[in-house]
Design a protein around this motif. Structure first.
Motif, PDB file in Angstrom:
ATOM      1  N   ALA A 123       0.841  -1.210   0.000  1.00  0.00           N
ATOM      2  CA  ALA A 123       0.000   0.000   0.000  1.00  0.00           C
ATOM      3  C   ALA A 123       0.872   1.253   0.000  1.00  0.00           C
ATOM      4  N   LYS A 124       0.378   2.278  -0.641  1.00  0.00           N
ATOM      5  CA  LYS A 124       1.114   3.537  -0.730  1.00  0.00           C
ATOM      6  C   LYS A 124       0.745   4.462   0.428  1.00  0.00           C
ATOM      7  N   TYR A 125       1.489   5.533   0.557  1.00  0.00           N
ATOM      8  CA  TYR A 125       1.113   6.660   1.423  1.00  0.00           C
ATOM      9  C   TYR A 125       1.568   7.914   0.691  1.00  0.00           C
ATOM     10  N   SER A 126       1.116   9.075   1.167  1.00  0.00           N
ATOM     11  CA  SER A 126       1.353  10.282   0.371  1.00  0.00           C
ATOM     12  C   SER A 126       2.841  10.564   0.156  1.00  0.00           C
ATOM     13  N   SER A 127       3.145  10.920  -1.088  1.00  0.00           N
ATOM     14  CA  SER A 127       4.515  11.244  -1.501  1.00  0.00           C
ATOM     15  C   SER A 127       5.152  12.317  -0.622  1.00  0.00           C
ATOM     16  N   ILE A 128       4.334  13.228  -0.115  1.00  0.00           N
ATOM     17  CA  ILE A 128       4.877  14.417   0.565  1.00  0.00           C
ATOM     18  C   ILE A 128       5.703  14.057   1.786  1.00  0.00           C
ATOM     19  N   MET A 152      -7.708  21.150   1.227  1.00  0.00           N
ATOM     20  CA  MET A 152      -8.316  21.392  -0.093  1.00  0.00           C
ATOM     21  C   MET A 152      -8.865  20.080  -0.664  1.00  0.00           C
ATOM     22  N   ASN A 153      -8.131  19.003  -0.413  1.00  0.00           N
ATOM     23  CA  ASN A 153      -8.533  17.690  -0.917  1.00  0.00           C
ATOM     24  C   ASN A 153      -9.634  17.071  -0.039  1.00  0.00           C
ATOM     25  N   GLN A 154      -9.592  17.370   1.269  1.00  0.00           N
ATOM     26  CA  GLN A 154     -10.457  16.638   2.205  1.00  0.00           C
ATOM     27  C   GLN A 154     -11.814  17.303   2.454  1.00  0.00           C
ATOM     28  N   ASP A 222      -3.529  11.380 -16.589  1.00  0.00           N
ATOM     29  CA  ASP A 222      -2.825  10.168 -16.132  1.00  0.00           C
ATOM     30  C   ASP A 222      -3.454   9.518 -14.911  1.00  0.00           C
ATOM     31  N   SER A 223      -4.507  10.121 -14.370  1.00  0.00           N
ATOM     32  CA  SER A 223      -5.109   9.585 -13.144  1.00  0.00           C
ATOM     33  C   SER A 223      -6.024   8.417 -13.487  1.00  0.00           C
ATOM     34  N   LYS A 224      -5.573   7.201 -13.134  1.00  0.00           N
ATOM     35  CA  LYS A 224      -6.326   6.022 -13.584  1.00  0.00           C
ATOM     36  C   LYS A 224      -7.635   5.793 -12.817  1.00  0.00           C
ATOM     37  N   HIS A 225      -7.709   6.308 -11.579  1.00  0.00           N
ATOM     38  CA  HIS A 225      -8.904   6.025 -10.774  1.00  0.00           C
ATOM     39  C   HIS A 225      -9.964   7.112 -10.834  1.00  0.00           C
ATOM     40  N   SER A 226      -9.601   8.297 -11.354  1.00  0.00           N
ATOM     41  CA  SER A 226     -10.492   9.457 -11.214  1.00  0.00           C
ATOM     42  C   SER A 226     -11.873   9.255 -11.827  1.00  0.00           C
ATOM     43  N   ILE A 234     -17.005   9.557  -4.908  1.00  0.00           N
ATOM     44  CA  ILE A 234     -15.988   9.458  -3.846  1.00  0.00           C
ATOM     45  C   ILE A 234     -15.154  10.727  -3.968  1.00  0.00           C
ATOM     46  N   LYS A 235     -14.731  11.015  -5.184  1.00  0.00           N
ATOM     47  CA  LYS A 235     -14.049  12.276  -5.478  1.00  0.00           C
ATOM     48  C   LYS A 235     -15.074  13.240  -6.058  1.00  0.00           C
ATOM     49  N   ARG A 236     -15.041  14.485  -5.605  1.00  0.00           N
ATOM     50  CA  ARG A 236     -15.975  15.495  -6.113  1.00  0.00           C
ATOM     51  C   ARG A 236     -15.286  16.423  -7.103  1.00  0.00           C
ATOM     52  N   SER A 238     -11.533  16.807  -9.604  1.00  0.00           N
ATOM     53  CA  SER A 238     -10.403  16.045 -10.142  1.00  0.00           C
ATOM     54  C   SER A 238      -9.105  16.526  -9.489  1.00  0.00           C
ATOM     55  N   ASN A 239      -8.035  15.761  -9.697  1.00  0.00           N
ATOM     56  CA  ASN A 239      -6.722  16.126  -9.139  1.00  0.00           C
ATOM     57  C   ASN A 239      -6.309  17.525  -9.606  1.00  0.00           C
ATOM     58  N   ASP A 240      -6.473  17.785 -10.901  1.00  0.00           N
ATOM     59  CA  ASP A 240      -6.027  19.091 -11.436  1.00  0.00           C
ATOM     60  C   ASP A 240      -6.898  20.237 -10.938  1.00  0.00           C
TER      61      ASP A 240
HETATM   62  N1  FAQ Z   1       1.427  10.126  -3.200  1.00  0.00           N
HETATM   63  O1  FAQ Z   1      -5.559   7.596 -10.127  1.00  0.00           O
HETATM   64  P1  FAQ Z   1      -4.952   8.450  -9.087  1.00  0.00           P
HETATM   65  C1  FAQ Z   1      -2.271  14.714   5.074  1.00  0.00           C
HETATM   66  C2  FAQ Z   1      -1.181   7.131  -6.415  1.00  0.00           C
HETATM   67  S1  FAQ Z   1      -3.118  13.431   4.383  1.00  0.00           S
HETATM   68  C3  FAQ Z   1       1.453   8.784  -3.322  1.00  0.00           C
HETATM   69  O2  FAQ Z   1      -5.091   9.921  -9.254  1.00  0.00           O
HETATM   70  P2  FAQ Z   1      -6.691   8.506  -6.775  1.00  0.00           P
HETATM   71  C4  FAQ Z   1      -2.555  15.076   6.490  1.00  0.00           C
HETATM   72  C5  FAQ Z   1      -2.601   6.625  -6.184  1.00  0.00           C
HETATM   73  O3  FAQ Z   1      -2.749   6.102  -4.882  1.00  0.00           O
HETATM   74  C6  FAQ Z   1      -2.427  13.256   2.759  1.00  0.00           C
HETATM   75  N2  FAQ Z   1       0.690   8.108  -4.207  1.00  0.00           N
HETATM   76  O4  FAQ Z   1      -5.466   7.967  -7.653  1.00  0.00           O
HETATM   77  C7  FAQ Z   1      -1.304  15.405   7.169  1.00  0.00           C
HETATM   78  C8  FAQ Z   1      -2.709   5.595  -7.274  1.00  0.00           C
HETATM   79  O5  FAQ Z   1      -1.958   4.439  -6.925  1.00  0.00           O
HETATM   80  P3  FAQ Z   1      -2.683   3.006  -6.574  1.00  0.00           P
HETATM   81  C9  FAQ Z   1      -3.026  12.115   2.071  1.00  0.00           C
HETATM   82  C10 FAQ Z   1      -0.139   8.857  -4.973  1.00  0.00           C
HETATM   83  O6  FAQ Z   1      -6.757   7.667  -5.566  1.00  0.00           O
HETATM   84  C11 FAQ Z   1      -0.736  16.659   7.068  1.00  0.00           C
HETATM   85  C12 FAQ Z   1      -1.920   6.218  -8.415  1.00  0.00           C
HETATM   86  O7  FAQ Z   1      -1.024   7.140  -7.809  1.00  0.00           O
HETATM   87  N3  FAQ Z   1      -4.348  12.442   1.624  1.00  0.00           N
HETATM   88  O8  FAQ Z   1      -1.511  15.264   4.378  1.00  0.00           O
HETATM   89  C13 FAQ Z   1      -0.225  10.236  -4.885  1.00  0.00           C
HETATM   90  O9  FAQ Z   1      -7.919   8.640  -7.596  1.00  0.00           O
HETATM   91  C14 FAQ Z   1       0.445  16.962   7.734  1.00  0.00           C
HETATM   92  C15 FAQ Z   1      -2.812   6.888  -9.435  1.00  0.00           C
HETATM   93  O10 FAQ Z   1      -3.403   8.104  -8.937  1.00  0.00           O
HETATM   94  C16 FAQ Z   1      -5.159  11.506   1.105  1.00  0.00           C
HETATM   95  O11 FAQ Z   1      -4.807  10.352   1.024  1.00  0.00           O
HETATM   96  C17 FAQ Z   1       0.607  10.880  -3.944  1.00  0.00           C
HETATM   97  N4  FAQ Z   1       0.603  12.214  -3.795  1.00  0.00           N
HETATM   98  O12 FAQ Z   1      -6.251   9.992  -6.365  1.00  0.00           O
HETATM   99  C18 FAQ Z   1      -0.675  14.459   7.965  1.00  0.00           C
HETATM  100  C19 FAQ Z   1      -6.532  11.981   0.692  1.00  0.00           C
HETATM  101  N5  FAQ Z   1      -1.148  10.676  -5.774  1.00  0.00           N
HETATM  102  O13 FAQ Z   1      -3.515   3.273  -5.335  1.00  0.00           O
HETATM  103  C20 FAQ Z   1       0.529  14.776   8.642  1.00  0.00           C
HETATM  104  C21 FAQ Z   1      -7.383  10.898   0.123  1.00  0.00           C
HETATM  105  C22 FAQ Z   1      -1.611   9.588  -6.416  1.00  0.00           C
HETATM  106  O14 FAQ Z   1      -3.526   2.646  -7.768  1.00  0.00           O
HETATM  107  C23 FAQ Z   1       1.071  16.035   8.521  1.00  0.00           C
HETATM  108  N6  FAQ Z   1      -6.886  10.424  -1.140  1.00  0.00           N
HETATM  109  N7  FAQ Z   1      -0.998   8.495  -5.938  1.00  0.00           N
HETATM  110  O15 FAQ Z   1      -1.583   2.044  -6.300  1.00  0.00           O
HETATM  111  C24 FAQ Z   1      -7.220  10.992  -2.345  1.00  0.00           C
HETATM  112  O16 FAQ Z   1      -7.911  11.991  -2.406  1.00  0.00           O
HETATM  113  C25 FAQ Z   1      -6.738  10.313  -3.600  1.00  0.00           C
HETATM  114  O17 FAQ Z   1      -6.355   8.997  -3.262  1.00  0.00           O
HETATM  115  C26 FAQ Z   1      -5.545  11.057  -4.302  1.00  0.00           C
HETATM  116  C27 FAQ Z   1      -5.116  10.219  -5.530  1.00  0.00           C
HETATM  117  C28 FAQ Z   1      -5.974  12.428  -4.762  1.00  0.00           C
HETATM  118  C29 FAQ Z   1      -4.330  11.168  -3.347  1.00  0.00           C
END
Ligand code: FAQ
Length: 331
Positions: A123-128, A152-154, A222-226, A234-236, A238-240
């Motif tokens: 499983a992944k976690y955020s790149s940041i 902004m995302n949440q 490039d967003s495969k799940h959007s 689930i998403k309201r 898009s990423n962009d």
């Molecule tokens: N990093 O088709 P999409 C926070 C992956 S919480 C890593 O666009 P989707 C609080 C994606 O999983 C931050 N991987 O996917 C805090 C998919 O791979 P998979 C986290 C990424 O799901 C603050 C593939 O790329 N927030 O910061 C990233 O429709 C301070 C294709 O991408 C959330 O998780 C990335 N940046 O859209 C804590 C919010 N981006 O799963 C501590 C909920 C994409 O097929 C300190 N998540 N990928 O293997 C979402 O809104 C969505 O999942 C997105 C991605 C927008 C992140």
């Protein structure tokens, strides 16, 4: 909190397990289109369930791993007050992870399975959270930019079609907005401080700007799940779209701070009312997601160690549970 009473599947679910007739799918989509909330025991397509488990668990992992970059500064916060605030913030992130794991469990997966997927790299976690925190100003930049991007995302996720996830997001967003303000406050203090402090704030913005922009994920093309995630509400946005909204609100904040956003192509477009911005380094995002960011290995090694160090607590809780169950059975 969400998992109570979910031990028994509803009769509708049992009867239709594995069967996805066009009528079922159409009825489900009609509920989504009518803005009804889907609840844990309701029938849902397997792909909807899988998408939610993927997103919610990755979101939970992000909150948990996200404690590390800021935790790095807990012992070095410049004042007792800043330390107390940072400690509370890091604890909030742990709490967000726990709500999210609970929301994930309502979909029929266990927290152990989700955690195992993180620890094995599935499983992944955020790149940041794979970037280092080199100075105190980075703590300001994380609160301001990373929490700002997270909100902004949440905020739209509070209206997500899946009830348990949407409800968890309401409290998370309230806490994240406090986090964002504390980060901005650190940046304000530094940017109004000595020349050296202002330089620290600028350096933090330089290093955190582009990774924050990348948090929103790949471009829409490039967003495969959007497409499906948006059809299922689930998403309201898009990423962009979310990325653009974030840039539009954050650039004036940088100007207020007297800091320069590290993008020579940034320009307000009066015709569209949006900022135009330079090219994103998608290769960098791909590398970080693939595990090759500056801190990926360190973050995972620390998480695995914390998990191993906590094994005695899990064993003790299990032993206590077994003892209580045996007592109850004997009574
Ligand atoms: N990093 O088709 P999409 C926070 C992956 S919480 C890593 O666009 P989707 C609080 C994606 O999983 C931050 N991987 O996917 C805090 C998919 O791979 P998979 C986290 C990424 O799901 C603050 C593939 O790329 N927030 O910061 C990233 O429709 C301070 C294709 O991408 C959330 O998780 C990335 N940046 O859209 C804590 C919010 N981006 O799963 C501590 C909920 C994409 O097929 C300190 N998540 N990928 O293997 C979402 O809104 C969505 O999942 C997105 C991605 C927008 C992140």
């Amino acid at each position: 909190m969400y998992t109570q009473g979910l031990d028994q599947q509803g009769p509708a679910n049992e009867r239709r397990e594995g069967v996805e007739s066009p009528a079922d799918i159409a009825a489900f989509q009609a509920r989504i289109d009518a803005e009804e909330k889907i609840e844990a025991k309701d029938w849902m397509p397997a792909a909807y369930r899988r998408t939610l488990i993927r997103q919610i668990s990755q979101h939970a992992h992000s909150e948990i791993i996200g404690m590390q970059p800021e935790g790095n500064w807990l012992t070095r916060a410049p004042t007792l007050k800043r330390k107390a605030i940072l400690l509370a913030k890091v604890q909030d992130e742990a709490g967000h992870g726990l709500y999210l794991y609970s929301a994930g469990e309502t979909l029929g997966t266990s927290r152990d399975e989700m955690v195992n997927d993180l620890l094995t790299g599935k499983a992944k976690y955020s790149s940041i959270f794979n970037y280092p925190t080199l100075s105190w100003a980075d703590i300001g930049a994380i609160g301001w930019l990373v929490d700002g991007a997270a909100i902004m995302n949440q905020i739209p996720l509070c209206r997500c079609s899946y009830g348990p996830y949407a409800r968890a997001m309401v409290r998370v967003c309230k806490e994240e907005s406090f986090h964002q303000r504390q980060g901005f406050d650190i940046m304000l203090k530094l940017s109004r401080g000595t020349e050296k402090q202002k330089e620290m704030a600028q350096d933090a913005l330089n290093r955190w700007w582009w990774p924050s922009i990348m948090m929103f994920g790949p471009s829409d093309t490039d967003s495969k799940h959007s497409a499906l995630s948006m059809a299922w509400k689930i998403k309201r946005f898009s990423n962009d779209e979310l990325r653009q909204k974030f840039i539009d609100v954050t650039v004036p904040q940088a100007e207020f701070l007297g800091l320069r956003v590290p993008d020579s192509e940034l320009e307000f477009d009066t015709a569209t009312g949006h900022y135009k911005f330079g090219a994103i380094d998608w290769q960098e995002l791909r590398e970080v997601i693939a595990g090759n960011g500056p801190c990926n290995r360190q973050r995972m090694a620390r998480r695995r160690k914390a998990h191993d160090d906590g094994s005695w607590v899990r064993a003790a809780a299990r032993a206590y549970g077994d003892k209580q169950a045996a007592k109850k059975a004997a009574a």
